[in-house]
Design a protein around this motif. Structure first.
Motif, PDB file in Angstrom:
ATOM      1  N   LYS A   9      45.718  41.644  34.851  1.00 19.97           N
ATOM      2  CA  LYS A   9      45.199  42.260  33.853  1.00 19.97           C
ATOM      3  C   LYS A   9      44.569  43.757  33.970  1.00 19.97           C
ATOM      4  CE  LYS A   9      44.687  37.995  32.019  1.00 19.97           C
ATOM      5  NZ  LYS A   9      45.086  37.581  30.794  1.00 19.97           N
ATOM      6  N   THR A  10      44.800  44.553  35.023  1.00 23.85           N
ATOM      7  CA  THR A  10      44.244  45.912  34.951  1.00 23.85           C
ATOM      8  C   THR A  10      45.453  46.923  35.142  1.00 23.85           C
ATOM      9  OG1 THR A  10      44.258  45.669  37.462  1.00 23.85           O
ATOM     10  CG2 THR A  10      42.245  45.385  36.150  1.00 23.85           C
ATOM     11  N   TRP A  11      45.258  48.053  34.825  1.00 27.97           N
ATOM     12  CA  TRP A  11      46.149  49.058  34.867  1.00 27.97           C
ATOM     13  C   TRP A  11      46.499  49.368  36.279  1.00 27.97           C
ATOM     14  CZ3 TRP A  11      48.654  50.892  30.566  1.00 27.97           C
ATOM     15  CH2 TRP A  11      48.043  50.718  29.284  1.00 27.97           C
ATOM     16  N   LEU A  12      48.106  49.457  36.540  1.00 33.51           N
ATOM     17  CA  LEU A  12      48.521  49.650  37.660  1.00 33.51           C
ATOM     18  C   LEU A  12      49.392  50.938  37.838  1.00 33.51           C
ATOM     19  CD1 LEU A  12      49.380  46.239  38.754  1.00 33.51           C
ATOM     20  CD2 LEU A  12      47.263  47.191  38.972  1.00 33.51           C
ATOM     21  N   HIS A  51      32.936  45.538  44.508  1.00 36.80           N
ATOM     22  CA  HIS A  51      32.723  44.394  44.663  1.00 36.80           C
ATOM     23  C   HIS A  51      32.116  43.489  43.420  1.00 36.80           C
ATOM     24  CE1 HIS A  51      32.517  45.090  49.239  1.00 36.80           C
ATOM     25  NE2 HIS A  51      33.516  45.404  48.680  1.00 36.80           N
ATOM     26  N   LYS A  52      31.278  44.412  42.787  1.00 36.12           N
ATOM     27  CA  LYS A  52      30.720  43.633  41.647  1.00 36.12           C
ATOM     28  C   LYS A  52      31.880  43.729  40.428  1.00 36.12           C
ATOM     29  CE  LYS A  52      26.966  44.597  38.168  1.00 36.12           C
ATOM     30  NZ  LYS A  52      27.719  44.765  36.780  1.00 36.12           N
ATOM     31  N   TYR A  53      32.817  44.506  40.165  1.00 32.47           N
ATOM     32  CA  TYR A  53      33.812  44.551  39.326  1.00 32.47           C
ATOM     33  C   TYR A  53      34.767  43.477  39.496  1.00 32.47           C
ATOM     34  CZ  TYR A  53      37.073  46.176  35.570  1.00 32.47           C
ATOM     35  OH  TYR A  53      37.791  46.176  34.668  1.00 32.47           O
ATOM     36  N   TRP A  54      34.991  43.397  40.861  1.00 32.37           N
ATOM     37  CA  TRP A  54      36.094  42.481  41.538  1.00 32.37           C
ATOM     38  C   TRP A  54      35.616  41.106  41.150  1.00 32.37           C
ATOM     39  CZ3 TRP A  54      34.962  39.020  45.354  1.00 32.37           C
ATOM     40  CH2 TRP A  54      35.897  38.296  45.960  1.00 32.37           C
ATOM     41  N   LEU A  55      34.364  40.629  41.576  1.00 28.65           N
ATOM     42  CA  LEU A  55      33.870  39.453  40.938  1.00 28.65           C
ATOM     43  C   LEU A  55      33.919  39.052  39.568  1.00 28.65           C
ATOM     44  CD1 LEU A  55      32.608  36.844  42.663  1.00 28.65           C
ATOM     45  CD2 LEU A  55      30.434  37.753  41.919  1.00 28.65           C
ATOM     46  N   GLU A  56      33.437  39.963  38.815  1.00 32.05           N
ATOM     47  CA  GLU A  56      33.600  39.842  37.219  1.00 32.05           C
ATOM     48  C   GLU A  56      34.721  39.411  36.824  1.00 32.05           C
ATOM     49  OE1 GLU A  56      32.175  43.322  35.557  1.00 32.05           O
ATOM     50  OE2 GLU A  56      30.168  43.278  36.355  1.00 32.05           O
ATOM     51  N   LEU A  57      36.019  40.044  37.444  1.00 30.08           N
ATOM     52  CA  LEU A  57      37.403  39.939  37.077  1.00 30.08           C
ATOM     53  C   LEU A  57      37.920  38.556  37.548  1.00 30.08           C
ATOM     54  CD1 LEU A  57      39.189  43.479  37.600  1.00 30.08           C
ATOM     55  CD2 LEU A  57      38.428  42.327  35.392  1.00 30.08           C
ATOM     56  N   ILE A  58      37.578  38.007  38.723  1.00 28.40           N
ATOM     57  CA  ILE A  58      38.083  36.993  39.277  1.00 28.40           C
ATOM     58  C   ILE A  58      37.296  35.845  38.886  1.00 28.40           C
ATOM     59  CG2 ILE A  58      38.916  37.982  41.361  1.00 28.40           C
ATOM     60  CD1 ILE A  58      36.897  36.555  42.996  1.00 28.40           C
TER      61      ILE A  58
END
Length: 443
Positions: free
Chosen positions: A39-42, A427-434
């Protein structure tokens, strides 16, 4: 994750804690593959790697093999590196130049825009019904670039790259757009496999100058870096949206001993022409830029050398996950096209000695990353109930550091690089995504 576990994780992150069981958990890794890397830009590569029509490189977007090539119109396209006949990996070389790509399995051939142009025995075996126009290479859904850096996204509905990068563009302009002609990649990317989790390696570069004086003690003893234990703390840690961040490391005085990271004075007028006054103010004082674009692109712009002669070098790196406890590291060395060749060669040697695959600093980091994995796979660390107080600490700057409103660059800048503000943001953004799209009662 069930509702109770999710609630517990959110509460721990708010307190500056990260449950250790989530570092290498196989179920979490599956979520990351589907919710983050799909889902993210790689980052795929740099435009200087495909200079002429027919030039190509093969890359990986997490588990998806990619063929990136330049066509006769000068356009750079990226395709799934898979033959549409039986799914065989089409191109096995790392890079090269070809007029067309033929599959080694059955010989189907594709041109530089991905069209199927040749089928062995053609109508004799497939008849008239098969339309070759339906069987070209599959394009990566989104391919966009910024300052020569080419990114791909598997999500056709993703926000534009420039919107995703946000404030990071301002800092990329300093590193990538400061000189006439921009940057170029020198040599092929270094690649090696390491025992590590991608979250911890991304965090190490984007958010953790605190490790420098201990992990890289050998560099201190060799007098490659200062003995001052606060050396990497001076400057600002800048937090941005979408989990991105950068450390703008300076010195105890706030200045650098080597203006513009030691770049030759004859290039300074270029910098002053291509950058704003605020960007020049930051660039003229910085010792090291080190940071990251979420999820797994990191960078460092630093100086290396001997006998008092230091040369700037920039490297971008991808921590490609190949399991919850294993990564493939890709490192691109980049330098200003306008820099004299002699300086480029000295800069490249400095890079090889420090951040190349066999560099002193690289070996230091890899050892610690392996130890994190080793210590995070047992029963105590993996206990989801946190019965053993198995959380890891992200409390630096938690309640004792306020933003510096006078910092000239965008983002929220904290007046020390010894802080966990970027890590907590990641970590906050990571949790939002998963946890995106989970049932409302589980959120």
């Amino acid at each position: 994750m069930n509702a109770e576990e999710l609630k517990q994780v959110k509460e721990q992150l708010k307190e500056g804690h990260f449950p250790q069981w989530m570092v290498t958990d196989p179920e979490i890794y599956k979520l990351e593959q589907n919710k983050i890397f799909a889902k993210t830009w790689l980052f795929i590569g740099h435009e200087s790697e495909v200079k002429e029509p027919g030039d190509y490189v093969t890359r990986m977007m997490a588990d998806d093999p990619v063929l990136m090539m330049k066509n006769k119109k000068g356009e750079i396209n990226a395709f799934l590196n898979s033959c549409s006949h039986r799914g065989t990996r089409l191109c096995t070389e790392d890079y090269g130049n070809k007029k067309a790509h033929s599959c080694p399995y059955h010989g189907w051939t594709y041109n530089l825009v991905g069209d199927l142009i040749g089928v062995v025995a053609g109508n004799k075996v497939f008849g008239e019904k098969m339309d070759k126009g339906d069987w070209g290479l599959r394009s990566i859904p989104r391919v966009e670039s910024y300052q020569g850096m080419i990114f791909g996204n598997l999500d056709p509905d993703a926000i534009p790259l420039e919107e995703y990068l946000g404030d990071m563009k301002w800092y990329f302009d300093i590193m990538l757009g400061r000189s006439d002609g921009g940057m170029e990649v020198r040599g092929a990317p270094h690649r090696w496999v390491a025992k590590a989790n991608w979250k911890m390696t991304s965090e190490n570069f984007a958010a953790d100058p605190y490790h420098v004086q201990t992990t890289h003690r050998s560099a201190v003893e060799l007098e490659l870096t200062p003995k001052d234990p606060m050396y990497a703390s001076y400057g600002h840690q800048v937090v941005m949206n979408n989990g991105h961040g950068i450390n703008v490391i300076t010195s105890p005085t706030g200045e650098s001993a080597n203006k513009y990271q030691g770049m030759p004075e004859h290039m300074w007028p270029m910098f002053e022409k291509n950058l704003t006054q605020e960007q020049l103010d930051v660039f003229s004082k910085v010792t090291n830029f080190v940071g990251g674009v979420f999820p797994h692109l990191s960078f460092i712009s630093t100086q290396s050398g001997t006998e008092g002669n230091k040369h700037n070098h920039l490297n971008f790196r991808v921590w490609r996950p190949i399991g919850p406890d294993k990564i493939e590291i890709w490192v691109w060395y980049m330098i200003d096209k306008a820099l004299p060749e002699e300086d480029k060669e000295k800069s490249y040697r400095g890079f090889l000695n420090t951040f190349g695959a066999g560099g002193t600093l690289e070996q230091d980091d890899t050892e610690n990353w392996a130890r994190i994995v080793e210590a995070s796979q047992g029963k105590m660390a993996r206990d989801r109930g946190l019965n053993y107080d198995n959380v890891i600490n992200y409390l630096m700057g938690f309640d004792n550091l306020e933003p510096d409103e006078n910092f000239p660059g965008p983002g929220v800048a904290y007046p020390s690089c010894y802080t966990d503000h970027i890590a907590r943001s990641m970590h906050k953004y990571w949790l939002e995504l998963i946890t995106a799209d989970m049932e409302e009662e589980n959120v």
